[in-house]
Design a protein around this motif. Structure first.
Motif, PDB file in Angstrom:
ATOM      1  N   LEU A 125      -0.534   3.311 -10.055  1.00 51.71           N
ATOM      2  CA  LEU A 125      -1.887   2.674 -10.058  1.00 51.71           C
ATOM      3  C   LEU A 125      -1.667   1.491 -11.195  1.00 51.71           C
ATOM      4  O   LEU A 125      -1.012   1.661 -12.349  1.00 51.71           O
ATOM      5  CB  LEU A 125      -3.075   3.648 -10.731  1.00 51.71           C
TER       6      LEU A 125
ATOM      7  N   PRO B 250      -3.378  10.731 -13.748  1.00 53.55           N
ATOM      8  CA  PRO B 250      -2.531   9.586 -14.158  1.00 53.55           C
ATOM      9  C   PRO B 250      -1.704   9.950 -15.242  1.00 53.55           C
ATOM     10  O   PRO B 250      -2.435  10.114 -16.147  1.00 53.55           O
ATOM     11  CB  PRO B 250      -3.161   8.468 -13.882  1.00 53.55           C
TER      12      PRO B 250
ATOM     13  N   GLN C 102       0.815   8.499 -10.876  1.00 47.66           N
ATOM     14  CA  GLN C 102      -0.041  10.053 -10.669  1.00 47.66           C
ATOM     15  C   GLN C 102       0.423  10.608  -9.716  1.00 47.66           C
ATOM     16  O   GLN C 102       0.757  10.204  -8.377  1.00 47.66           O
ATOM     17  CB  GLN C 102      -1.575   9.380 -10.024  1.00 47.66           C
TER      18      GLN C 102
ATOM     19  N   TYR D 176       0.191   3.137 -14.479  1.00 44.97           N
ATOM     20  CA  TYR D 176       0.200   4.495 -14.460  1.00 44.97           C
ATOM     21  C   TYR D 176       0.865   5.166 -13.561  1.00 44.97           C
ATOM     22  O   TYR D 176       0.762   4.651 -12.119  1.00 44.97           O
ATOM     23  CB  TYR D 176      -1.351   5.236 -14.435  1.00 44.97           C
TER      24      TYR D 176
ATOM     25  N   THR E   2       0.879  -1.135  -0.146  1.00 44.76           N
ATOM     26  CA  THR E   2      -0.018  -0.047   0.130  1.00 44.76           C
ATOM     27  C   THR E   2       0.913   1.470   0.025  1.00 44.76           C
ATOM     28  O   THR E   2       0.662   2.239  -0.615  1.00 44.76           O
ATOM     29  CB  THR E   2      -0.908  -0.129   1.236  1.00 44.76           C
ATOM     30  N   HIS E   3       1.851   1.132   0.952  1.00 47.67           N
ATOM     31  CA  HIS E   3       2.900   2.410   0.763  1.00 47.67           C
ATOM     32  C   HIS E   3       4.227   1.904   0.952  1.00 47.67           C
ATOM     33  O   HIS E   3       4.597   0.495   1.351  1.00 47.67           O
ATOM     34  CB  HIS E   3       2.620   2.923   2.295  1.00 47.67           C
TER      35      HIS E   3
ATOM     36  N   GLY F 196      -1.869  15.789  -6.754  1.00 45.08           N
ATOM     37  CA  GLY F 196      -2.649  16.657  -7.640  1.00 45.08           C
ATOM     38  C   GLY F 196      -2.749  16.712  -9.247  1.00 45.08           C
ATOM     39  O   GLY F 196      -3.230  17.745  -9.665  1.00 45.08           O
TER      40      GLY F 196
ATOM     41  N   LEU G  18       1.717   8.045  -6.601  1.00 40.45           N
ATOM     42  CA  LEU G  18       0.793   7.097  -6.572  1.00 40.45           C
ATOM     43  C   LEU G  18       0.971   6.106  -7.861  1.00 40.45           C
ATOM     44  O   LEU G  18       0.990   6.827  -8.825  1.00 40.45           O
ATOM     45  CB  LEU G  18      -0.432   7.449  -6.263  1.00 40.45           C
TER      46      LEU G  18
ATOM     47  N   PHE H  16      -9.186  -0.258 -12.218  1.00 45.25           N
ATOM     48  CA  PHE H  16      -8.120   0.060 -11.343  1.00 45.25           C
ATOM     49  C   PHE H  16      -7.974  -0.581  -9.903  1.00 45.25           C
ATOM     50  O   PHE H  16      -9.038  -0.833  -9.228  1.00 45.25           O
ATOM     51  CB  PHE H  16      -7.916   1.924 -11.342  1.00 45.25           C
ATOM     52  N   GLY H  17      -6.812  -0.835  -9.394  1.00 48.84           N
ATOM     53  CA  GLY H  17      -6.478  -1.368  -8.059  1.00 48.84           C
ATOM     54  C   GLY H  17      -6.417   0.138  -7.478  1.00 48.84           C
ATOM     55  O   GLY H  17      -6.481   1.307  -7.754  1.00 48.84           O
ATOM     56  N   PRO H  18      -6.104  -0.181  -5.951  1.00 50.67           N
ATOM     57  CA  PRO H  18      -6.092   1.014  -5.135  1.00 50.67           C
ATOM     58  C   PRO H  18      -4.633   1.779  -5.144  1.00 50.67           C
ATOM     59  O   PRO H  18      -4.670   2.854  -4.231  1.00 50.67           O
ATOM     60  CB  PRO H  18      -6.343   0.263  -3.864  1.00 50.67           C
ATOM     61  N   GLY H  19      -3.790   1.360  -5.884  1.00 53.06           N
ATOM     62  CA  GLY H  19      -2.609   2.060  -5.905  1.00 53.06           C
ATOM     63  C   GLY H  19      -1.292   1.756  -4.878  1.00 53.06           C
ATOM     64  O   GLY H  19      -1.684   1.161  -3.810  1.00 53.06           O
ATOM     65  N   THR H  20      -0.421   2.044  -5.098  1.00 51.07           N
ATOM     66  CA  THR H  20       0.954   1.971  -4.304  1.00 51.07           C
ATOM     67  C   THR H  20       1.487   3.397  -3.991  1.00 51.07           C
ATOM     68  O   THR H  20       1.735   3.713  -4.962  1.00 51.07           O
ATOM     69  CB  THR H  20       1.952   1.061  -4.689  1.00 51.07           C
ATOM     70  N   ARG H  21       1.344   4.120  -2.958  1.00 47.79           N
ATOM     71  CA  ARG H  21       1.927   5.315  -2.729  1.00 47.79           C
ATOM     72  C   ARG H  21       3.553   4.948  -2.339  1.00 47.79           C
ATOM     73  O   ARG H  21       3.928   4.634  -1.480  1.00 47.79           O
ATOM     74  CB  ARG H  21       1.498   5.663  -1.425  1.00 47.79           C
TER      75      ARG H  21
END
Lengths: 117, 112
Positions: free
Chosen positions: B90, B43, B37, B35, B9-10, B40, B88, B103-108
């Motif tokens: 995606l 993506p 992102q 992608y 996740t992070h 602000g 982020l 889309f998945g929830p993303g990795t920050r």
């Protein structure tokens, strides 16, 4: 190359009212798809609505509808009866078809929508 | 039906390190796209994989690479991390020809 422009960075609307988000795009393709995605603070990108360029009828999904003006290359999203859960960032996007029928998405910069109680 | 999942996740890395991000496609999907992102921003397309081969690439340097596995899961690898890689990431999966990406929830990723 395709471009997508969202010129309004932020908008605010009262709960239960209607709001329209603007988007313009540019493409040399004859066939393409246009999308509106919603990204709440949870970060999950959620598909709101899709429009196929060859269809003249505007797409509708419950409280969400679009105004697709192909000649003007305009694609706006109307949200009726706004709800607090609509608060999110909204992205307009278009496809760029590759050979083999796969495609990538080109996104605008997004607009932050706040729904006031 | 299981949706698109991403791990971790992070993530926090330092400049110059390497990182691997993972994505598990939605059941029945055979194409995966990645992608980036920035905060602000919208993506930006990195690349797409179809049938385990790269099927298109955006304006990203070769230190961004990927893999797609026979079960359609995918990895994004970034070498020699730079501060500007903080974003982020995606992952999106789709069934070829449908024009619909999920889309998945993303990795920050934070690069210090």
């Amino acid at each position: 190359a395709q471009t997508v422009t969202q010129s309004q960075p932020e908008m605010s609307v009262q709960e239960a009212e209607t709001v329209t988000l603007s988007c313009t795009y540019d493409t040399s393709e004859s066939n393409y798809y246009l999308f509106w995605y919603k990204q709440p603070p949870s970060r999950q990108m959620i598909l709101v609505i899709r429009q196929e360029a060859y269809k003249q009828q505007n797409a509708t999904e419950n409280r969400f509808s679009v105004n697709f003006q192909k000649a003007a290359k305009s694609f706006s999203l109307k949200i009726s009866d706004s709800q607090l859960g609509d608060t999110a960032m909204y992205f307009c996007a278009s496809t760029h078809p590759f050979t083999g029928a796969n495609s990538k998405l080109t996104f605008g910069k997004g607009i932050t929508l706040s729904v006031r109680p | 039906e299981t949706g698109v999942t991403q791990s971790p996740t992070h993530l926090i890395k330092t400049r110059g390190q390497q990182v691997t991000l993972r994505c598990s496609s939605q059941s029945g999907h055979n194409t995966v796209s990645w992608y980036q992102q920035a905060l602000g921003q919208g993506p930006q397309f990195i690349f797409q994989y179809y049938r385990e081969e790269e099927n298109g690439r955006g304006n990203f340097p070769p230190r961004f690479s990927g893999l797609q596995f026979p079960n359609y899961s995918s990895e994004l690898n970034v070498n020699a991390l730079e501060l500007d890689d903080s974003a982020l990431y995606l992952c999106a999966s789709s069934l070829s020809g449908t024009g619909l990406e999920f889309f998945g929830p993303g990795t920050r990723l934070t690069v210090l």
